[in-house]
Each structure stands twice: as C-alpha cells, then as structure tokens.
Design a protein around this motif. Sequence first.
Motif, PDB file in Angstrom:
ATOM      1  N   ALA A 182      37.297  18.712  36.639  1.00  0.00           N
ATOM      2  CA  ALA A 182      35.972  19.189  37.028  1.00  0.00           C
ATOM      3  C   ALA A 182      36.016  20.162  38.193  1.00  0.00           C
ATOM      4  CB  ALA A 182      35.080  17.995  37.372  1.00  0.00           C
ATOM      5  N   GLU A 183      37.022  20.030  39.080  1.00  0.00           N
ATOM      6  CA  GLU A 183      37.109  20.914  40.240  1.00  0.00           C
ATOM      7  C   GLU A 183      37.390  22.369  39.850  1.00  0.00           C
ATOM      8  OE1 GLU A 183      38.556  17.882  40.069  1.00  0.00           O
ATOM      9  OE2 GLU A 183      37.024  17.002  41.380  1.00  0.00           O
ATOM     10  N   GLN A 184      37.921  22.613  38.656  1.00  0.00           N
ATOM     11  CA  GLN A 184      38.273  23.966  38.225  1.00  0.00           C
ATOM     12  C   GLN A 184      37.139  24.667  37.474  1.00  0.00           C
ATOM     13  OE1 GLN A 184      41.773  23.208  35.886  1.00  0.00           O
ATOM     14  NE2 GLN A 184      43.124  23.027  37.665  1.00  0.00           N
ATOM     15  N   ILE A 185      36.065  23.986  37.215  1.00  0.00           N
ATOM     16  CA  ILE A 185      34.999  24.551  36.376  1.00  0.00           C
ATOM     17  C   ILE A 185      34.310  25.728  37.046  1.00  0.00           C
ATOM     18  CG2 ILE A 185      32.705  24.064  35.425  1.00  0.00           C
ATOM     19  CD1 ILE A 185      33.707  21.295  34.667  1.00  0.00           C
ATOM     20  N   GLN A 186      33.989  25.619  38.320  1.00  0.00           N
ATOM     21  CA  GLN A 186      33.247  26.687  38.987  1.00  0.00           C
ATOM     22  C   GLN A 186      33.992  28.015  38.931  1.00  0.00           C
ATOM     23  OE1 GLN A 186      32.503  26.054  43.199  1.00  0.00           O
ATOM     24  NE2 GLN A 186      30.858  27.561  43.244  1.00  0.00           N
ATOM     25  N   ARG A 187      35.269  27.985  39.279  1.00  0.00           N
ATOM     26  CA  ARG A 187      36.060  29.213  39.277  1.00  0.00           C
ATOM     27  C   ARG A 187      36.205  29.766  37.854  1.00  0.00           C
ATOM     28  NH1 ARG A 187      42.319  29.899  41.442  1.00  0.00           N
ATOM     29  NH2 ARG A 187      42.496  32.133  40.969  1.00  0.00           N
ATOM     30  N   ALA A 188      36.452  28.898  36.889  1.00  0.00           N
ATOM     31  CA  ALA A 188      36.626  29.343  35.508  1.00  0.00           C
ATOM     32  C   ALA A 188      35.358  30.011  34.980  1.00  0.00           C
ATOM     33  CB  ALA A 188      37.011  28.163  34.626  1.00  0.00           C
ATOM     34  N   PHE A 189      34.201  29.430  35.293  1.00  0.00           N
ATOM     35  CA  PHE A 189      32.939  30.010  34.840  1.00  0.00           C
ATOM     36  C   PHE A 189      32.717  31.387  35.459  1.00  0.00           C
ATOM     37  CE2 PHE A 189      28.336  30.642  35.216  1.00  0.00           C
ATOM     38  CZ  PHE A 189      27.949  30.490  33.892  1.00  0.00           C
ATOM     39  N   ALA A 190      33.040  31.531  36.737  1.00  0.00           N
ATOM     40  CA  ALA A 190      32.876  32.819  37.411  1.00  0.00           C
ATOM     41  C   ALA A 190      33.811  33.872  36.817  1.00  0.00           C
ATOM     42  CB  ALA A 190      33.134  32.662  38.909  1.00  0.00           C
ATOM     43  N   GLN A 191      35.057  33.497  36.525  1.00  0.00           N
ATOM     44  CA  GLN A 191      36.005  34.453  35.952  1.00  0.00           C
ATOM     45  C   GLN A 191      35.568  34.909  34.568  1.00  0.00           C
ATOM     46  OE1 GLN A 191      39.750  32.355  36.149  1.00  0.00           O
ATOM     47  NE2 GLN A 191      40.327  33.342  38.060  1.00  0.00           N
ATOM     48  N   ALA A 192      35.123  33.985  33.739  1.00  0.00           N
ATOM     49  CA  ALA A 192      34.726  34.336  32.375  1.00  0.00           C
ATOM     50  C   ALA A 192      33.450  35.164  32.344  1.00  0.00           C
ATOM     51  CB  ALA A 192      34.544  33.071  31.544  1.00  0.00           C
ATOM     52  N   GLY A 193      32.616  34.995  33.352  1.00  0.00           N
ATOM     53  CA  GLY A 193      31.352  35.726  33.380  1.00  0.00           C
ATOM     54  C   GLY A 193      31.412  37.027  34.150  1.00  0.00           C
ATOM     55  N   GLY A 194      32.619  37.451  34.566  1.00  0.00           N
ATOM     56  CA  GLY A 194      32.766  38.690  35.323  1.00  0.00           C
ATOM     57  C   GLY A 194      32.588  39.924  34.467  1.00  0.00           C
ATOM     58  N   ARG A 195      32.749  41.073  35.098  1.00  0.00           N
ATOM     59  CA  ARG A 195      32.614  42.352  34.404  1.00  0.00           C
ATOM     60  C   ARG A 195      33.983  43.022  34.335  1.00  0.00           C
ATOM     61  NH1 ARG A 195      27.561  44.317  33.741  1.00  0.00           N
ATOM     62  NH2 ARG A 195      28.326  46.459  33.686  1.00  0.00           N
ATOM     63  N   SER A 196      34.313  43.553  33.178  1.00  0.00           N
ATOM     64  CA  SER A 196      35.596  44.219  32.980  1.00  0.00           C
ATOM     65  C   SER A 196      35.505  45.084  31.738  1.00  0.00           C
ATOM     66  CB  SER A 196      36.730  43.190  32.821  1.00  0.00           C
ATOM     67  OG  SER A 196      37.907  43.804  32.340  1.00  0.00           O
ATOM     68  N   ALA A 197      36.318  46.157  31.708  1.00  0.00           N
ATOM     69  CA  ALA A 197      36.371  46.996  30.516  1.00  0.00           C
ATOM     70  C   ALA A 197      36.908  46.229  29.318  1.00  0.00           C
ATOM     71  CB  ALA A 197      37.246  48.224  30.778  1.00  0.00           C
ATOM     72  N   ASP A 198      37.627  45.116  29.576  1.00  0.00           N
ATOM     73  CA  ASP A 198      38.192  44.323  28.488  1.00  0.00           C
ATOM     74  C   ASP A 198      37.238  43.248  27.989  1.00  0.00           C
ATOM     75  OD1 ASP A 198      40.847  45.488  28.284  1.00  0.00           O
ATOM     76  OD2 ASP A 198      41.179  44.690  30.286  1.00  0.00           O
ATOM     77  N   ILE A 199      36.073  43.113  28.609  1.00  0.00           N
ATOM     78  CA  ILE A 199      35.060  42.166  28.146  1.00  0.00           C
ATOM     79  C   ILE A 199      34.014  42.957  27.377  1.00  0.00           C
ATOM     80  CG2 ILE A 199      33.270  40.532  28.840  1.00  0.00           C
ATOM     81  CD1 ILE A 199      34.983  39.800  31.244  1.00  0.00           C
ATOM     82  N   VAL A 200      34.030  42.810  26.047  1.00  0.00           N
ATOM     83  CA  VAL A 200      33.169  43.640  25.205  1.00  0.00           C
ATOM     84  C   VAL A 200      31.841  42.968  24.885  1.00  0.00           C
ATOM     85  CG1 VAL A 200      35.123  44.837  24.178  1.00  0.00           C
ATOM     86  CG2 VAL A 200      34.258  42.766  23.096  1.00  0.00           C
ATOM     87  N   ARG A 201      31.735  41.689  25.147  1.00  0.00           N
ATOM     88  CA  ARG A 201      30.469  40.985  24.914  1.00  0.00           C
ATOM     89  C   ARG A 201      30.289  39.957  26.028  1.00  0.00           C
ATOM     90  NH1 ARG A 201      27.055  40.727  20.569  1.00  0.00           N
ATOM     91  NH2 ARG A 201      28.489  42.031  19.367  1.00  0.00           N
TER      92      ARG A 201
END
Length: 437
Positions: A182-201
């Motif tokens: 559970a301690e890793q959830i916050q960071r993982a959610f922030a990383q997946a929701g970031g902005r990048s040219a490799d994130i197409v959706r």
Amino acid sequence: MSGLDEGATTLTGDTGRNPEHVLVLGTGRDAPARLRAFDGVRTSLMSQVEFVHKVRDPGLNSHLLALPADAPDQAWIAVAEAVHQHDPFTRIAAFGERDQDRCAAIGAALSLPTHSVQTIRLVQDKLAMRETLRAAGLDSTPAALAEQESDIRDFTAQHGFPCIVKPLGGSGSVGVSRVENAEQIQRAFAQAGGRSADIVRSGVIVESFLTGPQCSVEAFSEDGEHQILCITQKFSDPESFVELGHLAPAQLDEATEAAIQALVPAVLDALDIRFGPSHTEIAITADGPVIIETHTRVGGDEIPELVADITGADQLQLAVAQVIGDKVLPQLRRTLAAPGPVAASAIWFGVAAAQGELTALEGLEAARQLPGVTEVAALVSPGTKVERLASSRSRIVSARATAQDGASAVRQAQEAVAGIRANISMSAAPTELSGLL
C-alpha cells in the motif's frame, strides 16, 4: 514490373500502377521515402508541431501539415479535408504509435481505407482491450480504471498484491510500476498519470501482475488473415520493466509456442485488426500465455531488424507496399518457408550507472569488431543528460549480434555492451555501463 521481387520481400517500384498521394500521420521515419520509391507515389505528412523537426527530407513531400498536440480531432480532419479538396489523397497511413487515432478519424472522414476508429481505440486503451478480450473468452486478467488512488486500494483489497499500475495507453515502459504494498500506491499513481510523449492516452489502469517470462509476437495481416513472422523473447529489468534485450526467435517449448500461435490470431480478430503489422506482448504464466497489450505497428527496439536477420522479411517495406494496394501475404509466406539467413539474432542495451551529463562513449569501435556483432549504436550524443534506468529513454547504447543459437547471440550482444564505457561529468573516473542483469 511487379511490386514484389520474387526472391525476397524487397519491394520495388511498379511503372504500371495508378498515381497515388499518401497522407502519412506522424513523422513516418523512413516510410515516406520508401513510399516515394514506388513510381507515381507522392507523400504528404501531418504531424504534431513539436515533432516536425524529426521529419526526414520534409521538402520531398507535397504538403507538410502541423497542428498542436492538443488540437481536437475535428481540427485535424478539417485541415486534411482542406488539402484533400484541391489535391486529393488516395491513401492514408500511420506507421508509428503516435496519431494513429487521428489517422483513423481522418480516414473515416475522407473515406480512405485504414484501421477503424474503434480498433485503434481498443488498441490504445488497455482497459477497453481487456474488456473486449474478456467478452471474447480470450482474457481473464483482473483490471480496472483508477481515477484516484483509492481505486487502486479497492482493487488490491479484492485481488491482492502485487499489481501493475500504468497509463491507459502508452509505450516505452513510461509510467509503469509494480506495486508490492500500500505504501507504493501514491507514487505509482502519480507516475502513471504523468505527461509524456510516450503516453498516448491519459488515464490510469491497475491490473493483477502476470508472473512469468515475456515475449512479443510479430505478425502481419491482410484482408483479415494473419501470419506470425516471429516470437521474440524479451529480457526486462524486474523493477522498471524497461526492456534490456530481445532475442529472435524466442526459446520456447513446443506446447507454449503452439498456444501463442493460436492465441494471437484470435486476439487480432477480436480487435478487428485486418491489415498491416502488429506487435503483441505476452506473459507466459503458469496457466499459459496471457496478453499484455498489442499494437498496430512493428515492434520497437530494432525488433524488425532481428526479424529480418532470421527470416529475410522486411516488415516496414511490407507495410509500405500494402498501403498503396499491393497484396503481400503470399510472398511473405514464401519468404518464411525458405531457410532464414541466420538462426538467431539478439539485441542488448546499456544504461548509465549514474546520473549526470554524458561526455563520451568509449569502446564503440572495439565492440563492433567482436565476433557475431552486426551493429553497435550510440543512442545519445555527448552533452545529453543521462539517468539510471527509468524508461526506454534511459538506454544510451545498443549492440546487435547473430549466431547459430540463441544463447550465443545474447551473450555476444551482452559482451559488446559490457566493453563500452560511459564518461559522465559527475564522476572523475569513467563509469561502466550497466545492463547485464
């Protein structure tokens, strides 16, 4: 002259074809030049503004159209329609991940054949893909949309740890995290929701972790018929999931290979992928092969070169020829039936062991002289800021090697990378490349 050379999948110009004007979405890399090599074929490019500088030989295109990345689909359609009215397009294509959705939307608006809007949505939206495959009886992986951190907590309460948190649509392992507690959830959610040219959706998805080795399946489709060219073995970092190497063909037992050969065409059918190259990633679990995701394009990381090494088939050239109307599947099958040029081909990547500014890469020429090595490439230039392994963009050098068996090909590629040293400004001494895990 035929568009197909009888001896291989090399394709040549055809003086008997009708004039074609192909609209390519994205930079196209060298695909526009390959298209123009056919007699009577012109190209135009339509790209996001920030990537126009990557277009090769822009002046050789009839039109070069650029829009902001956040422009709505209707704006892209309107610009394409305006050009189409006075200089009609006869074909449309997207050869990379980026802007495939816009390609589908423009194709539908201009009545140009390409992947459907629905197919591209399913390919780019990992959750929609899983739901479609589940309905077809092809996948049972637990997965859910995570609009907030609590959604991940709810998911793990039901399905347990570990889980994977990743962008709804993306590539290059950007934003992907394995969550163990559970301690890793916050960071993982922030990383997946970031902005990048490799994130197409945009958006975040959480899935149960699929335990087992991974591979990718390189296939080509025509009129809804599918042909697998190669199953490629993947070597990934266990923490970041960044791919550190690939081997073609994968070293698999007969039962696993047969299961993959049956699964992938069924997946392509379920997603209505009817033409062109596809790159499907698979985890080989204790219960058999399970789909991770698929793409309507060739694989990255020089996987097409690995496939060409062992089969003689050029996937991009096949795709280019198919775009302008050639039937390519019969010749591809004849190529695959013949003995391949080599038995195995592998690529390995190196990553800097420290963060800083790269000042030099030493040992490239020596690595190129090693037995079996066919290519050594610097992926970044001096002056580039380098980092420890975080995504595929962290990799700074690669080596490709061929051999008569898979283990030897991997070892030779690894040895080439191991002999290269990266000088980084933050350290007084040269720093060896990491990547041999």
